[in-house]
Design an enzyme around this catalytic site. Structure first.
Site, PDB file in Angstrom:
ATOM      1  N   TYR A   1       0.801  -1.232   0.000  1.00 21.16           N
ATOM      2  CA  TYR A   1       0.000   0.000   0.000  1.00 21.16           C
ATOM      3  C   TYR A   1       0.830   1.277   0.000  1.00 21.16           C
ATOM      4  CZ  TYR A   1      -3.625  -3.387   1.086  1.00 21.16           C
ATOM      5  OH  TYR A   1      -4.472  -4.467   1.042  1.00 21.16           O
TER       6      TYR A   1
ATOM      7  N   ASN B   1     -13.498   3.317  -1.496  1.00 20.09           N
ATOM      8  CA  ASN B   1     -12.598   2.181  -1.364  1.00 20.09           C
ATOM      9  C   ASN B   1     -13.078   1.433  -0.121  1.00 20.09           C
ATOM     10  OD1 ASN B   1     -10.643   0.292  -0.921  1.00 20.09           O
ATOM     11  ND2 ASN B   1      -8.899   1.686  -1.132  1.00 20.09           N
TER      12      ASN B   1
ATOM     13  N   ALA C   1     -11.506  -4.206   2.844  1.00 18.40           N
ATOM     14  CA  ALA C   1     -11.879  -5.627   2.939  1.00 18.40           C
ATOM     15  C   ALA C   1     -13.382  -5.849   2.719  1.00 18.40           C
ATOM     16  CB  ALA C   1     -11.451  -6.183   4.283  1.00 18.40           C
TER      17      ALA C   1
ATOM     18  N   HIS D   1     -15.089  -7.200  -0.594  1.00 17.58           N
ATOM     19  CA  HIS D   1     -15.196  -8.611  -0.977  1.00 17.58           C
ATOM     20  C   HIS D   1     -16.252  -9.368  -0.182  1.00 17.58           C
ATOM     21  CE1 HIS D   1     -11.467  -7.235  -2.649  1.00 17.58           C
ATOM     22  NE2 HIS D   1     -10.889  -7.154  -1.469  1.00 17.58           N
TER      23      HIS D   1
ATOM     24  N   ASP E   1     -25.867  -2.680  -1.392  1.00 18.80           N
ATOM     25  CA  ASP E   1     -27.279  -2.282  -1.354  1.00 18.80           C
ATOM     26  C   ASP E   1     -27.437  -0.803  -1.006  1.00 18.80           C
ATOM     27  OD1 ASP E   1     -28.089  -4.803  -2.052  1.00 18.80           O
ATOM     28  OD2 ASP E   1     -28.755  -5.399  -0.051  1.00 18.80           O
TER      29      ASP E   1
ATOM     30  N   GLU F   1     -15.299   3.229  -7.812  1.00 17.51           N
ATOM     31  CA  GLU F   1     -14.584   2.324  -6.900  1.00 17.51           C
ATOM     32  C   GLU F   1     -13.079   2.526  -7.055  1.00 17.51           C
ATOM     33  OE1 GLU F   1     -14.997  -1.776  -8.135  1.00 17.51           O
ATOM     34  OE2 GLU F   1     -14.332  -2.544  -6.187  1.00 17.51           O
TER      35      GLU F   1
ATOM     36  N   SER G   1      -4.201  -1.184  -4.337  1.00 14.67           N
ATOM     37  CA  SER G   1      -3.462  -2.311  -4.907  1.00 14.67           C
ATOM     38  C   SER G   1      -4.267  -2.943  -6.044  1.00 14.67           C
ATOM     39  CB  SER G   1      -3.208  -3.365  -3.814  1.00 14.67           C
ATOM     40  OG  SER G   1      -4.444  -3.945  -3.400  1.00 14.67           O
TER      41      SER G   1
ATOM     42  N   ARG H   1      -4.080 -10.310  -6.878  1.00 17.23           N
ATOM     43  CA  ARG H   1      -3.802 -10.827  -5.531  1.00 17.23           C
ATOM     44  C   ARG H   1      -4.624 -12.108  -5.268  1.00 17.23           C
ATOM     45  NH1 ARG H   1      -4.172  -6.010  -1.406  1.00 17.23           N
ATOM     46  NH2 ARG H   1      -3.222  -7.599  -0.060  1.00 17.23           N
TER      47      ARG H   1
ATOM     48  N   ARG I   1     -10.015 -11.705  -3.264  1.00 17.05           N
ATOM     49  CA  ARG I   1     -10.059 -10.269  -3.539  1.00 17.05           C
ATOM     50  C   ARG I   1     -10.572  -9.964  -4.949  1.00 17.05           C
ATOM     51  NH1 ARG I   1      -7.131  -8.021   0.898  1.00 17.05           N
ATOM     52  NH2 ARG I   1      -5.594  -9.511   1.634  1.00 17.05           N
TER      53      ARG I   1
HETATM   54  C1  DQA Z   1      -7.798  -2.523  -0.839  1.00 18.27           C
HETATM   55  C2  DQA Z   1      -7.729  -3.994  -1.297  1.00 18.27           C
HETATM   56  C3  DQA Z   1      -8.529  -4.876  -0.365  1.00 18.27           C
HETATM   57  O1  DQA Z   1      -8.487  -6.224  -0.805  1.00 18.27           O
HETATM   58  C4  DQA Z   1      -7.953  -4.819   1.040  1.00 18.27           C
HETATM   59  O2  DQA Z   1      -8.740  -5.594   1.916  1.00 18.27           O
HETATM   60  C5  DQA Z   1      -7.797  -3.424   1.521  1.00 18.27           C
HETATM   61  C6  DQA Z   1      -7.352  -2.381   0.609  1.00 18.27           C
HETATM   62  C7  DQA Z   1      -6.895  -1.612  -1.696  1.00 18.27           C
HETATM   63  O3  DQA Z   1      -7.079  -0.406  -1.633  1.00 18.27           O
HETATM   64  O4  DQA Z   1      -6.017  -2.111  -2.413  1.00 18.27           O
HETATM   65  O5  DQA Z   1      -7.933  -3.167   2.721  1.00 18.27           O
HETATM   66  O6  DQA Z   1      -9.122  -2.064  -0.967  1.00 18.27           O
END
Ligand code: DQA
Length: 145
Positions: free
Chosen positions: A22, A73, A76, A79, A86, A97, A101, A106, A110
């Protein structure tokens, strides 16, 4: 134009958290950059971060009639959260969105994005610049589709 930028769990730990994935910049630095980019685009921006799914749902609901677009963003919760999907669908605001990363490169878990199903544009694996591109997208092209 008023844009709400939502960051989900653990993004307050940017700079400390897995810097190889990150980066070394902090959440505070991300907020500063977002505010500068928004100002340049002539948009008003509010940055919100929460580690709690229900708080994020509440914030999305409260955006209805107040904001013109959402950059999200969900971290987690991307996913796992049908509730965030909703909520985005409920308010029907143009949404983009962002993932810092490249989630698609990955772990398999994810690769699914629930929130992304309610977003008209996706900026993935671009680091902090993804937020800049998402803001630009909403200011220039943001529609409900
Ligand atoms: C994330 C990617 C997600 O899989 C992860 O859980 C995050 C950060 C990203 O910005 O790359 O917390 O959203």
């Amino acid at each position: 134009m008023k844009i709400l930028v939502i960051n989900g769990p653990n993004l307050n730990m940017l700079g400390i958290r897995e810097p190889d994935i990150y980066g070394k910049q902090t959440y505070a630095s991300l907020v500063e950059q977002i505010e500068a980019w928004a100002q340049r685009l002539g948009a008003e921006v509010e940055c919100y971060q929460s580690n709690h799914e229900g708080d994020i749902v509440d914030k999305i609901q409260a955006a209805y009639g107040v904001f013109d677009g959402i950059v999200i963003n969900p971290a987690a919760y991307t996913h796992t959260s049908v509730a965030i999907l909703d909520a985005l669908k409920a308010v029907g605001l143009p949404a983009a969105e962002v993932h810092i990363s490249d989630v698609n490169a990955r772990e398999k878990f994810r690769h699914v994005s629930y929130a992304g199903m309610a977003c008209a544009a996706h900026f993935i694996g671009l680091g902090f610049d993804g937020y800049r591109q998402a803001l630009e997208y909403l200011v220039r092209d943001g529609t409900n589709g």
